[in-house]
Design an enzyme around this catalytic site. Structure first.
Site, mmCIF file in Angstrom:
data_model
loop_
_atom_site.group_PDB
_atom_site.id
_atom_site.type_symbol
_atom_site.label_atom_id
_atom_site.label_comp_id
_atom_site.label_asym_id
_atom_site.label_seq_id
_atom_site.Cartn_x
_atom_site.Cartn_y
_atom_site.Cartn_z
ATOM 1 N N GLU A 20 0.844 -1.202 0.000
ATOM 2 C CA GLU A 20 0.000 0.000 0.000
ATOM 3 C C GLU A 20 0.879 1.253 0.000
ATOM 4 O O GLU A 20 1.830 1.359 0.777
ATOM 5 C CB GLU A 20 -0.898 0.009 1.240
ATOM 6 C CG GLU A 20 -1.781 1.239 1.355
ATOM 7 C CD GLU A 20 -2.701 1.147 2.553
ATOM 8 O OE1 GLU A 20 -3.581 0.259 2.545
ATOM 9 O OE2 GLU A 20 -2.533 1.927 3.517
ATOM 10 N N PRO A 24 2.529 11.064 -2.340
ATOM 11 C CA PRO A 24 3.300 12.062 -1.593
ATOM 12 C C PRO A 24 2.774 13.471 -1.824
ATOM 13 O O PRO A 24 2.145 13.771 -2.846
ATOM 14 C CB PRO A 24 4.717 11.910 -2.161
ATOM 15 C CG PRO A 24 4.767 10.512 -2.665
ATOM 16 C CD PRO A 24 3.395 10.263 -3.210
ATOM 17 N N THR A 51 -3.836 4.917 -1.773
ATOM 18 C CA THR A 51 -4.838 5.516 -0.892
ATOM 19 C C THR A 51 -5.451 6.763 -1.516
ATOM 20 O O THR A 51 -4.934 7.332 -2.472
ATOM 21 C CB THR A 51 -4.254 5.864 0.483
ATOM 22 O OG1 THR A 51 -3.282 6.900 0.332
ATOM 23 C CG2 THR A 51 -3.609 4.646 1.125
ATOM 24 N N TRP A 52 -6.549 7.191 -0.913
ATOM 25 C CA TRP A 52 -7.372 8.276 -1.446
ATOM 26 C C TRP A 52 -7.719 9.182 -0.278
ATOM 27 O O TRP A 52 -8.344 8.750 0.686
ATOM 28 C CB TRP A 52 -8.632 7.666 -2.044
ATOM 29 C CG TRP A 52 -9.582 8.595 -2.724
ATOM 30 C CD1 TRP A 52 -10.613 9.287 -2.145
ATOM 31 C CD2 TRP A 52 -9.632 8.908 -4.117
ATOM 32 N NE1 TRP A 52 -11.295 10.010 -3.090
ATOM 33 C CE2 TRP A 52 -10.711 9.787 -4.321
ATOM 34 C CE3 TRP A 52 -8.882 8.523 -5.219
ATOM 35 C CZ2 TRP A 52 -11.053 10.300 -5.565
ATOM 36 C CZ3 TRP A 52 -9.213 9.015 -6.458
ATOM 37 C CH2 TRP A 52 -10.281 9.907 -6.626
ATOM 38 N N HIS A 80 -8.025 3.045 -3.757
ATOM 39 C CA HIS A 80 -8.941 3.351 -2.665
ATOM 40 C C HIS A 80 -9.887 4.458 -3.113
ATOM 41 O O HIS A 80 -9.510 5.353 -3.875
ATOM 42 C CB HIS A 80 -8.179 3.839 -1.430
ATOM 43 C CG HIS A 80 -7.271 2.817 -0.832
ATOM 44 N ND1 HIS A 80 -6.932 2.812 0.507
ATOM 45 C CD2 HIS A 80 -6.616 1.757 -1.367
ATOM 46 C CE1 HIS A 80 -6.112 1.804 0.758
ATOM 47 N NE2 HIS A 80 -5.907 1.163 -0.370
ATOM 48 N N ARG A 110 -15.752 4.199 3.514
ATOM 49 C CA ARG A 110 -16.510 5.361 3.948
ATOM 50 C C ARG A 110 -15.621 6.569 4.068
ATOM 51 O O ARG A 110 -15.969 7.670 3.681
ATOM 52 C CB ARG A 110 -17.193 5.096 5.303
ATOM 53 C CG ARG A 110 -18.080 6.251 5.749
ATOM 54 C CD ARG A 110 -18.557 6.092 7.185
ATOM 55 N NE ARG A 110 -17.479 6.350 8.141
ATOM 56 C CZ ARG A 110 -17.681 6.428 9.460
ATOM 57 N NH1 ARG A 110 -18.884 6.252 9.951
ATOM 58 N NH2 ARG A 110 -16.669 6.659 10.263
ATOM 59 N N ASP A 112 -13.315 9.360 6.369
ATOM 60 C CA ASP A 112 -13.515 10.069 7.634
ATOM 61 C C ASP A 112 -14.992 10.268 7.913
ATOM 62 O O ASP A 112 -15.769 10.566 7.005
ATOM 63 C CB ASP A 112 -12.843 11.435 7.601
ATOM 64 C CG ASP A 112 -11.363 11.331 7.918
ATOM 65 O OD1 ASP A 112 -11.011 10.506 8.774
ATOM 66 O OD2 ASP A 112 -10.577 12.067 7.310
ATOM 67 N N GLN A 184 -8.081 -3.444 8.669
ATOM 68 C CA GLN A 184 -7.250 -2.427 9.292
ATOM 69 C C GLN A 184 -6.058 -3.122 9.949
ATOM 70 O O GLN A 184 -6.106 -4.323 10.258
ATOM 71 C CB GLN A 184 -8.085 -1.679 10.337
ATOM 72 C CG GLN A 184 -7.386 -0.567 11.082
ATOM 73 C CD GLN A 184 -6.985 0.569 10.181
ATOM 74 O OE1 GLN A 184 -5.955 0.467 9.517
ATOM 75 N NE2 GLN A 184 -7.773 1.635 10.146
#
Length: 606
Positions: A20, A24, A51-52, A80, A110, A112, A184
């Site tokens: 993952e 940056p 990640t997103w 993501h 979902r 935050d 997680q």
């Protein structure tokens, strides 16, 4: 290719692994991540994930990084995608871009939790939960995307959701069309296995891929486990306690722990593979894989590298391949191609693979791929309603000042800018921080002078033992523009080259006396057999990157209150009117130099 089409059929097959990465914050970091990914690609992961940021905050960078991994390095990519706080139409645009970019794997999250639960209205009402995203993807794209969803072996970050309810939600996401589950991070193997048994008892049969994050430093471990709510077994606490001030030993233990966890998971026949949260660092995950003998000839069947080595052998090469030489050959030969002389971190002892092994504090090296490390999945894990009890309902400047003072005095454990209580290091300069805060200069970053403390010092130490660490004093705070004017004048008239500053506001204005190519190393360490390691570097680019985030925090804090309320108007006015300033004093032998200067004792204005 879809991830599920590549998963091993039957647990007798060798487990796979995925990496993952997060996009940056800076161009230099992005460029250096590309070479880092190329080296890790030589280990032949099944794929990678990108990640997103919450609400699509990193949309362009995430898509750019996904395109790089998918097309430049031929790595099937899991993008993501978070849905809460997303702008109307942004989910549609992201899915369209992913489809056109040849990406076939989506991790539907979902993200935050909405800020200010009572008042929040989603900007795109179709998406409030991950199941909404899963359902929409299936309805709109059929089977084009292979969809993964998240799960929480140690409990959902929203503590109001108990385990039974969370398992119900997980089952609903799978029933809506999810193909696999990524968990997680966790460190309690027995707890994970108990949870997995309950998952299967609910009739959830899709593959479950455990999230493994090798411990990098003790401070990041503490922060991330608190943020994610991960349960840490006593044996892990007991092992870390005596070595917590030796970053190298902590990193070594993190590798050993991860190897042991994965071996147990595989021996139990519990999982088909593992997902490594790399935090954009490479050495620890590489060491884990080497210890597992999952690299070289032991790698996944999709290993293109070993096929290339086999061709060399067939062509008459005298190369004898062992697991160790295969890994060494792959890593070194690829690194020699992708690491240019100009790449950050290049050096005989301090090469690009490990030059940022000890990231320290907010201001790491902005050229590092790990600069500004994000939390897993863009999810803060913060229950906002709980935080608002600490942050209260500020309606005046005085009430805001009191919140920052209460944090300094440990009456509250967090502020929107500081997710943890004051560190032992910061407590050594508590009187000075208090003086600034009482002036209405709300401090959000600082460090005291350190001149050759032992690297094993319980307060100031970091890195391997048998070394010495140094720090220049710096302080960072929000203040009025007139204060910036005054401080800038003082620096010009009395700084005599010893003081550097950089300041910026929400509108994008900034000032600085740091040269364009200036790099102020404010934390460094000297260790036997190594180059000097600089872990905290402040220059314009790193500051301006953080400054953007800092003023976004004021916006997010304001959004916790009803639009038009006194609290909302106050916080937005602070965002619009105040400046963030960072001041460094280069005299690291005088503990009072920074504070006497900032507080005005050098020109009689104190």
């Amino acid at each position: 290719m879809k991830f599920t089409d590549k998963f091993p059929q039957g647990l007798a097959q060798r487990p796979f692994f995925t990496f993952e990465f997060f996009p940056p914050r800076t161009d230099q970091g992005f460029e250096n991540l590309a070479s880092r990914i190329s080296r890790l690609a030589a280990l032949s992961p099944l794929g990678v994930s990108v990640t997103w940021g919450a609400g699509g905050a990193t949309k362009d960078r995430s898509l750019e990084l996904a395109a790089l991994t998918q097309h430049e390095y031929g790595l099937d990519t899991l993008l993501h995608l978070t849905c809460t706080n997303a702008r109307a139409g942004s989910v549609d645009a992201a899915l369209k871009d992913a489809q056109e970019g040849g990406i076939e794997n989506i991790l539907a999250l979902r993200g935050d939790p909405p800020r200010g639960q009572e008042e929040w209205v989603p900007s795109d009402p179709r998406f409030a939960h991950a199941i909404d995203l899963v359902t929409y993807i299936r309805e709109s794209y059929g089977d084009h995307f292979c969809i993964g969803v998240a799960a929480y072996p140690d409990g959902h970050p929203d503590k109001l959701i108990d385990e039974d309810k969370d398992l119900d939600y997980l089952k609903a996401k799978v029933d809506a069309g999810a193909n696999f589950i990524v968990t997680q991070l966790f460190y309690d193997i027995d707890g994970f296995l108990r949870w997995l048994k309950k998952v299967r008892e609910r009739g959830i049969t899709v593959p479950v891929i455990p999230g493994i994050m090798p411990i990098q430093t003790y401070s990041s471990f503490q922060r991330l486990t608190k943020l994610t709510g991960a349960h840490v077994p006593d044996h892990v606490h007991d092992a870390l306690k005596p070595i917590s001030h030796d970053d190298q030993l902590v990193k070594d233990y993190g590798v050993t722990l991860a190897v042991g966890m994965i071996r147990k998971l595989v021996s139990e026949g519990a999982v088909p593979g593992v997902h490594f949260c790399t935090l954009n660092l490479e050495k620890s995950v590489q060491r884990v894989l080497e210890n597992l003998q999952w690299t070289g000839m032991h790698a996944h069947p999709h290993n293109r590298l070993i096929a290339d080595l086999a061709k060399k052998s067939e062509a008459g090469s005298d190369l004898v391949v062992t697991p160790e030489t295969a890994t060494h050959d792959a890593t070194q030969s690829l690194a020699s191609i992708t690491v240019t002389d100009g790449e950050a971190g290049r050096g005989e002892l301090n090469n690009a693979a490990s030059w940022d092994d000890f990231p320290n504090g907010r201001f790491g090296d902005f050229k590092s791929p790990a600069f500004g490390a994000q939390d897993p999945w863009g999810n803060s894990g913060v229950a906002i309603n709980e935080m608002l009890k600490q942050w209260r309902n500020p309606k005046t400047l005085g009430e805001l000042t009191q919140i920052f003072l209460d944090h300094l005095h440990s009456k509250i454990s967090t502020t929107p800018f500081s997710p943890t209580p004051l560190s032992p290091e910061s407590l050594t300069i508590l009187p000075e921080l208090e003086q600034l805060t009482k002036r209405g200069w709300w401090t959000v970053g600082s460090q005291p002078v350190v001149n050759g403390a032992s690297s094993s010092d319980e307060v100031f130490g970091w890195g391997p033992r048998a070394g010495y660490v140094f720090q220049k004093g710096f302080v960072e705070f929000f203040c009025e523009e007139k204060d910036v004017d005054m401080l800038q004048k003082r620096i010009e008239e009395h700084g005599t080259g010893w003081v550097h500053f950089v300041a910026g506001n929400y509108r994008g204005d900034h000032r600085s006396n740091v040269p364009d190519d200036g790099r102020n190393a404010v934390t460094w360490g000297v260790f036997p057999g190594q180059e000097i390691i600089q872990t905290t570097i402040i220059e314009r680019e790193s500051f301006l990157s953080w400054k953007e985030e800092a003023f976004t925090i004021w916006s997010e804090w304001a959004s916790c209150y009803r639009p038009g309320s006194e609290e909302h108007k106050l916080l937005e006015s602070i965002r619009d009117r105040r400046w963030l300033i960072n001041i460094i004093h280069h005299d690291y032998q005088n503990p009072r130099a920074l504070w006497d200067f900032v507080l005005g004792k050098v020109d009689g204005t104190a």
